[in-house]
Design an enzyme around this catalytic site. Sequence first.
Site, PDB file in Angstrom:
ATOM      1  N   ASP A   6       0.120   0.150  -8.745  1.00 25.44           N
ATOM      2  CA  ASP A   6      -0.377   0.284 -10.118  1.00 25.44           C
ATOM      3  C   ASP A   6      -1.308   1.484 -10.231  1.00 25.44           C
ATOM      4  O   ASP A   6      -1.852   1.984  -9.246  1.00 25.44           O
ATOM      5  CB  ASP A   6      -1.110  -0.985 -10.558  1.00 25.44           C
ATOM      6  CG  ASP A   6      -2.325  -1.303  -9.691  1.00 25.44           C
ATOM      7  OD1 ASP A   6      -2.154  -1.415  -8.460  1.00 25.44           O
ATOM      8  OD2 ASP A   6      -3.436  -1.441 -10.244  1.00 25.44           O
TER       9      ASP A   6
ATOM     10  N   GLU B  77      -4.206  -3.674  -8.230  1.00 22.24           N
ATOM     11  CA  GLU B  77      -5.409  -3.352  -7.455  1.00 22.24           C
ATOM     12  C   GLU B  77      -6.502  -2.833  -8.379  1.00 22.24           C
ATOM     13  O   GLU B  77      -7.692  -3.098  -8.168  1.00 22.24           O
ATOM     14  CB  GLU B  77      -5.074  -2.308  -6.384  1.00 22.24           C
ATOM     15  CG  GLU B  77      -6.198  -2.033  -5.385  1.00 22.24           C
ATOM     16  CD  GLU B  77      -7.173  -0.952  -5.854  1.00 22.24           C
ATOM     17  OE1 GLU B  77      -8.223  -0.792  -5.213  1.00 22.24           O
ATOM     18  OE2 GLU B  77      -6.880  -0.264  -6.859  1.00 22.24           O
TER      19      GLU B  77
END
Length: 374
Positions: free
Chosen positions: A71, A133
């Site tokens: 991400d 994350e």
Amino acid sequence: MTPEEILARLVGFPSVVGRANGEIVAFVRDVCEVAGASVAVLPGPEGDRANLFATIGPRDVPGVVLSGHMDVVPAGEPGWSSDPFTLRREGERLYGRGTSDMKGFLAAVLAALPRLAAVKLAKPIHLAFSYDEEAGCRGAPHLIAALPSLCATPEACIVGEPSGLRAIRAHKGKAAARIGIGGRSGHSSRPDLGLNAIHAMAEVLTAAQEQADLLSKGPFDPRFAPPYSSLQVGTLRGGQALNIIPDACTAEIEARAVAGVDPLGLLQPVRAAAMALVERGFSVDWDVLSHYPALSLDEDAPLARLLEDLTGKVPLAAVSYGTEAGLYQAAGIASIICGPGDIARAHKADEYIEAGELAAAVALVEAFGERLCA
């Protein structure tokens, strides 16, 4: 594919934190399988995003995890010179969202896979690519929990956050929570008939400030800047209009803890202040948004010495931001940070990585694989 071609594909997926990530997971899975890796896609409880775990080498032998996140933060900042989700090369610079944080590392690892597959690894190399994350390491705990069913317990983990390919041995832990206070609305001329949620939240904010002041007095760890744990309120929302008693107020708060201190525990005095409001008729919601422990690897740890040997750089003692490395360490896996790019370029317009940095990261992963050969 070349490392730059792989990076272009990765950047092309707008895998913004908190959103579905099926497309980038499918691409990574295909690259891994073409190289001969065994791959497991591990859906998270959200239902629309997944972690990915791949292995080159014998899975029944303790090996090494190369950890990264798929991400990226949103790319809404003004100042982008081009489409943030289209890789643009200008001289040696490769521009795009996530090039440094941290799709550059993912591209380097994926580009090194054919070489890793060609050598006879005595110990496996695992790829552990997580989701969300950037929202506080939300995906990694699910991946780590699944490790016993995927491989022998790894002996080490390298998290490829951008560090200029200089290993980092420690970082702070973090916990974040959202506080929601519900009161009773009414006309501002009759405050005696309502419950002002903003006024109530002010008491919670006072507790937060007192806790922040207390933390600044220690314990201290000189490896960090600042050298103590910290706490801050980051957002505050409430109220509809000046003449309406606010019946709702929400705040988000975070604590960052030096090694040896539980970051979630640092929030408890604030939680206690919020929960005390229930006795006065307010409703209180306390939602933990994220929680991960600090990382602390000894200076003479074999993993630190190996990275120093491979990179030619003495590991940095500590940084104040956090990563998934603390979670792997908490699972009993020696962990360190080392990746291409620069954290100073992340989370801003025209994020970039240099082509030489990308090539150096590929060479580092391949050299690491040579150390694990039979």
